[in-house]
Design a protein around this motif. Structure first.
Motif: not given
Length: 416
Positions: A236, A342, A344, A356
Motif C-alpha cells: 500500500d 495491513q 505483509r 490485521m
C-alpha cells in the motif's frame, strides 16, 4: 493641471486598491520577510490557520494541487461557507469520483499572512482520514495560491516557513544549489537524473510534491525505461483522496538533482489506473515527495521559476522502508488507538503471529498512550536486527470489550 493631478491620483489609488484585492497570500505588514511556525509530521508540512474567523485548523501544504481543498463539508457549513456550484474530482485510485462544492471569496488567516479572496473546493463527503496516516487532524490542503506571488522557504529542521517579499530573492542564496523549475498547470516540475542501476540513466520530468509522503515515485506507464527493480515488495503506497494507492516499492540507485545526489532511494512504483492518462499527458515520469524534500531546506520561487536547495540535518541518514511488515493507522478517538491495517505475508511481524485489526497495547513495555504514530513508524524503520516486543489486543468478536492480550516478539528485517 489640478484636474489632471486629481484624476491621476484617483486612478493611481484605484489601481492600488484593485491590485491589493487580487486573490493570493500577502503579508499583513510591509516587511521584507515573515516567519511562520509549522508542524512537520512524517516530513509533511502542516500549517495552522483559520477560515473566515473560524476556529483554528490544520492544513497540509501541497505543491501538487492547484486549488485549495477543504476535506469537511460539515466544518464548511459550521463556519458558514457559501457555495456556488459543484465539481467532480477523480480520486487517487483513478476510479472513485468525489463531488465537491465550490466556495469562492474566503479569507484565510495565518497570523502574519492572510489569504485574500481564496477559493475552496469543499468535499461533499467528509474525508478526515489523513489523521490516521499522519497522526494529527488535517482539515484540508493549501496549494498553488500560497506560492504564486512570493518566494517561500521551507526549513524542515527548524519547523519554520519564511515568506519573502517578492523582490527579496533575485540572486541565489549562499550555500544553496539553484534548480530550474517549470510551472505546468500551476505545479512545479524539475528535470532530474535517475539511475535505476549503476549503468542506466534516465532524465525525467519530476513533479515537486511537498504534500506526498513518498521519496521518489516513478510511473512505469510513462516510459519503457522505467523498470521495476528485481528486489521489490508489493505494498500500500499511501492513503489519499478517493482511496489507497497500491503498487510496488524498491530502490533507485541514484537520484541527482543538479548535483545534489541521493543514493539508494526508496522508490514507489504505483500500479497503472484509469487516471494514468492524466500523468502521461503531463509529460512527467514521476514525482519527488517529502521523504526526499524533508532532508533539505527548500526555497521555491515560482515567479522566477527557480528552486534553491541545500542539505538539511537529516540528509545523510540512509533511506529505509518499514522493516516490520506492519502498516499502522491511528483511529481518531479520545482514547489513543493505533491498530494494524495491513501486515505483509512473510514479514517479521506476520511470522511472529500479528494480524490485521490487532490493536497495539504496549510497545517495548511502553504503553501505547505514550507513543505518537510518527514515532512508531520511525521505530519500524530504525535498525535491522532490532528486537521489538509488543503486546496486542486481539478481539474475539464484535464486542470491543471482548479481547485477549497477546505478546509478540520479532526482529526488524530489511526487505528491500
Amino acid at each position: 493641471m489640478r484636474p489632471f493631478s486629481i484624476l491621476t491620483l484617483i486612478l493611481y489609488f484605484w489601481i492600488f486598491v484593485a491590485t491589493a484585492q487580487v486573490p493570493g497570500f500577502y503579508m499583513r505588514e510591509a516587511e521584507k520577510k515573515v516567519e511562520l511556525p509549522i508542524i512537520v509530521s512524517n516530513n509533511l508540512v502542516i500549517i495552522p490557520l483559520s477560515i473566515n474567523s473560524g476556529p483554528p485548523v490544520n492544513f497540509l501544504l501541497d505543491t501538487g494541487v492547484k486549488t485549495n481543498i477543504l476535506f469537511s463539508k460539515t466544518f464548511g457549513n459550521f463556519i458558514g461557507l457559501n457555495y456556488t456550484r459543484k465539481l467532480d474530482l477523480v480520486g487517487a485510485d483513478g476510479q472513485t469520483i468525489l463531488t465537491a462544492s465550490v466556495s469562492p471569496n474566503n479569507y484565510i488567516d495565518m497570523g502574519p499572512l492572510e489569504g485574500i479572496f481564496q477559493t475552496l473546493l469543499v468535499l461533499d463527503e467528509d474525508f478526515m482520514e489523513l489523521e490516521q496516516v499522519i497522526g494529527i487532524p488535517v482539515y484540508g490542503v493549501i496549494g498553488y495560491e500560497f506560492f504564486k506571488y512570493n518566494t517561500v522557504k521551507i526549513d524542515y529542521d527548524r519547523q519554520k516557513i519564511t515568506f519573502y517579499a517578492n523582490d527579496m530573492m533575485k540572486r541565489k542564496p549562499v550555500g544553496y544549489k539553484k534548480v530550474n523549475i517549470k510551472l505546468d498547470n500551476s505545479k512545479p516540475y524539475i528535470t532530474g537524473k535517475i539511475k535505476q542501476s549503476s549503468d542506466t540513466e534516465l532524465e525525467g520530468k519530476l513533479l515537486i510534491d511537498i504534500g506526498a509522503n513518498h521519496g521518489l515515485l516513478l510511473n512505469r506507464e510513462t516510459t519503457d525505461e522505467i523498470l521495476l527493480p528485481e528486489k521489490n515488495i508489493k505494498s500500500d503506497l499511501g492513503r489519499s483522496l478517493g482511496g489507497d494507492l497500491f503498487g510496488f516499492v524498491g530502490r533507485t540507485f541514484l537520484l541527482d538533482i543538479n548535483g545534489v545526489k541521493f543514493k539508494d532511494v526508496i522508490t514507489s512504483f504505483p500500479e497503472e489506473t484509469e487516471f494514468s492518462y492524466v500523468i502521461r499527458e503531463s509529460g512527467r515520469q514521476g514525482s519527488i515527495g517529502s521523504e526526499i524534500l524533508g532532508r533539505l531546506t527548500v526555497i521555491l520561487d515560482y515567479n522566477r521559476e527557480k528552486m534553491y536547495i541545500k542539505r538539511g540535518d537529516t540528509f545523510l541518514i540512509p533511506f529505509e522502508f518499514d522493516m516490520s511488515g506492519i502498516t499502522p493507522r491511528l483511529l481518531p478517538m479520545d482514547e489513543k488507538i493505533i491498530y494494524v491495517t495491513q501486515v505483509r505475508e512473510g514479514s517479521p511481524a506476520y511470522e511472529a503471529g500479528i494480524r490485521m485489526k490487532d490493536e497495539f497495547y504496549d510497545i517495548n513495555n511502553i504503553p501505547i498512550a505514550f507513543w505518537e504514530l510518527p514515532d512508531l513508524i520511525k521505530l519500524f524503520r530504525s535498525e535491522e536486527g532490532r528486537e521489538i516486543n509488543v503486546t496486542m489486543k486481539r478481539f474475539l468478536g464484535e464486542d470491543p470489550e471482548n479481547f485477549e492480550l497477546k505478546d509478540f516478539k520479532f526482529r526488524l528485517k530489511r526487505q528491500i
